[in-house]
Scaffold this motif. Structure first.
Motif, mmCIF file in Angstrom:
data_model
loop_
_atom_site.group_PDB
_atom_site.id
_atom_site.type_symbol
_atom_site.label_atom_id
_atom_site.label_comp_id
_atom_site.label_asym_id
_atom_site.label_seq_id
_atom_site.Cartn_x
_atom_site.Cartn_y
_atom_site.Cartn_z
ATOM 1 N N ILE A 110 0.805 -1.271 0.072
ATOM 2 C CA ILE A 110 -0.059 0.008 -0.016
ATOM 3 C C ILE A 110 0.848 1.319 -0.057
ATOM 4 C CG2 ILE A 110 -1.854 1.252 1.280
ATOM 5 C CD1 ILE A 110 -2.671 -1.332 2.652
ATOM 6 N N GLY A 111 2.005 1.349 0.862
ATOM 7 C CA GLY A 111 2.793 2.457 0.802
ATOM 8 C C GLY A 111 3.542 2.736 -0.477
ATOM 9 N N ARG A 168 2.774 4.543 6.381
ATOM 10 C CA ARG A 168 3.339 5.948 6.297
ATOM 11 C C ARG A 168 4.641 5.736 6.200
ATOM 12 N NH1 ARG A 168 -0.502 9.416 8.347
ATOM 13 N NH2 ARG A 168 1.006 10.978 8.957
ATOM 14 N N LEU A 169 5.451 4.779 6.883
ATOM 15 C CA LEU A 169 6.845 4.774 6.667
ATOM 16 C C LEU A 169 7.401 4.381 5.249
ATOM 17 C CD1 LEU A 169 9.390 4.533 7.937
ATOM 18 C CD2 LEU A 169 9.381 2.077 8.198
ATOM 19 N N VAL A 170 6.693 3.547 4.607
ATOM 20 C CA VAL A 170 7.000 3.378 3.204
ATOM 21 C C VAL A 170 6.883 4.351 2.314
ATOM 22 C CG1 VAL A 170 6.720 1.588 1.444
ATOM 23 C CG2 VAL A 170 6.835 0.803 3.460
ATOM 24 N N SER A 204 15.436 0.564 -1.252
ATOM 25 C CA SER A 204 15.705 1.802 -0.244
ATOM 26 C C SER A 204 14.793 1.717 0.884
ATOM 27 C CB SER A 204 15.135 3.069 -0.777
ATOM 28 O OG SER A 204 16.210 3.266 -1.987
ATOM 29 N N THR A 205 13.650 0.778 0.878
ATOM 30 C CA THR A 205 12.729 0.583 1.705
ATOM 31 C C THR A 205 13.004 -0.616 2.846
ATOM 32 O OG1 THR A 205 11.448 -1.000 0.665
ATOM 33 C CG2 THR A 205 10.848 1.455 0.418
ATOM 34 N N MET A 210 13.127 -3.322 8.180
ATOM 35 C CA MET A 210 13.705 -4.067 9.216
ATOM 36 C C MET A 210 13.719 -3.596 10.353
ATOM 37 S SD MET A 210 16.986 -5.720 7.211
ATOM 38 C CE MET A 210 17.366 -6.877 8.203
ATOM 39 N N VAL A 211 13.973 -2.482 10.557
ATOM 40 C CA VAL A 211 13.692 -1.738 11.982
ATOM 41 C C VAL A 211 12.368 -1.612 12.254
ATOM 42 C CG1 VAL A 211 14.029 0.367 13.308
ATOM 43 C CG2 VAL A 211 15.871 -0.657 11.396
ATOM 44 N N GLN A 212 11.557 -1.264 11.511
ATOM 45 C CA GLN A 212 9.950 -1.338 11.845
ATOM 46 C C GLN A 212 9.321 -2.631 12.014
ATOM 47 O OE1 GLN A 212 8.447 1.527 12.160
ATOM 48 N NE2 GLN A 212 6.285 0.892 12.372
#
Length: 292
Positions: A110-111, A168-170, A204-205, A210-212
């Motif tokens: 979705i992102g 939102r992050l992506v 780039s994502t 990985m952190v999220q």
């Protein structure tokens, strides 16, 4: 001729791979959190070998103190607390990991659509904002009440509220990447959209995801425990940490380990996942470590 042959015979240069000692020295949180998480997974997988039967009920030994036969004592139905605690790790880890994978997969898809295709951006993000406005526990309870308790619907109920944060992050990463010169060059070169996304945008994502994923996994484990404590998560016959704490809260003074054992293991699991997430953040973004 001699120069060419000697050059061809030269061994290929190896890419240096960081050793475990070097990783532990530079990023100890990754080693500590990852090692503790691996240990918990191994203990959960090997539970049938050493933990005993978590479902065996024996009223004659109810609420016993720790002994050689029952390491953590027994609960109000005479079930072994140690066996139930170890088997409860299976439920929490499974729900946490699968929910994190579902949330990351859905949020990534979705992102990327919202960040790269401008016509869908506003519609998708308003839907994500509406989903984020609903409290996580209430949304999960509403979903579970429609179908009844079960592990499958529990995983969906835990993963769904985590999807907007991943989206939102992506989206923010895609918005910053799509204006880069190499992406514009690929578009001018006639590259198709799937190729641009696969080769230039999606890589780039990976580091922030990985952190999220560690953050989402820790939240999922806590949500599962909270739902099971409220009686709308895992069915009562399946041992889980939330069920154990909920069923033993009236016997805290008589048998404290019935609550402390699953509670401590729950805290250790969430701590391990959070340490791993902090270590991955420092590993992929050294500037974050210097700013602290």
């Amino acid at each position: 001729m001699t120069l060419l042959s000697s050059t061809a015979a030269a061994p290929a240069r190896r890419v240096p791979v960081p050793s475990l000692a070097r990783l532990g020295r530079r990023h100890p949180l990754v080693l500590i959190g990852g090692g503790l998480l691996v240990l918990l997974v191994l203990l959960a997988l090997a539970a049938p070998i050493y933990a005993g039967d978590p479902l065996n009920i024996d009223p004659f030994v109810r609420l016993q103190r720790p002994s050689a036969e029952h390491w953590f004592g027994t609960d109000n139905l005479g079930r072994d607390v140690f066996a139930r605690t170890i088997y409860g790790a299976r439920i929490s880890l499974m729900v946490g990991l699968i929910s994190a994978l579902l949330a990351i997969g859905a949020g990534l898809l979705i992102g990327v659509v919202a960040g790269y295709i401008r016509s869908f951006d506003n519609l998708i993000m308003r839907a994500m904002d509406a989903l984020m406005s609903i409290p996580t526990i209430l949304l999960a309870i509403a979903l579970i009440s429609l179908t009844g308790p079960g592990i499958g619907i529990l995983i969906v109920a835990v993963a769904l509220p985590q999807t907007p944060s991943v989206t939102r992050l992506v989206r923010s990463v895609v918005l910053s990447v799509r204006e880069r010169p190499y992406v514009e060059a690929a578009i001018c070169g006639g590259a198709r959209l799937p190729k641009i996304l696969w080769r230039h945008v999606l890589p780039s994502t990976v580091p922030p995801l990985m952190v999220q994923s560690a953050i989402v996994c820790a939240d999922a484990i806590m949500i599962e425990a909270g739902l099971s404590f409220l009686g709308v998560g895992v069915p009562p016959e399946i041992p889980s940490w939330g069920n154990m704490i909920s069923g033993s809260r009236l016997y805290l003074a008589t048998a404290p380990l019935t609550i402390f054992a699953p509670g401590i293991l729950l805290a250790a699991t969430v701590l391990a996942v959070n340490l791993l997430g902090d270590g991955l953040r420092d590993l992929f973004d050294p500037r974050a470590k210097r700013r602290r």
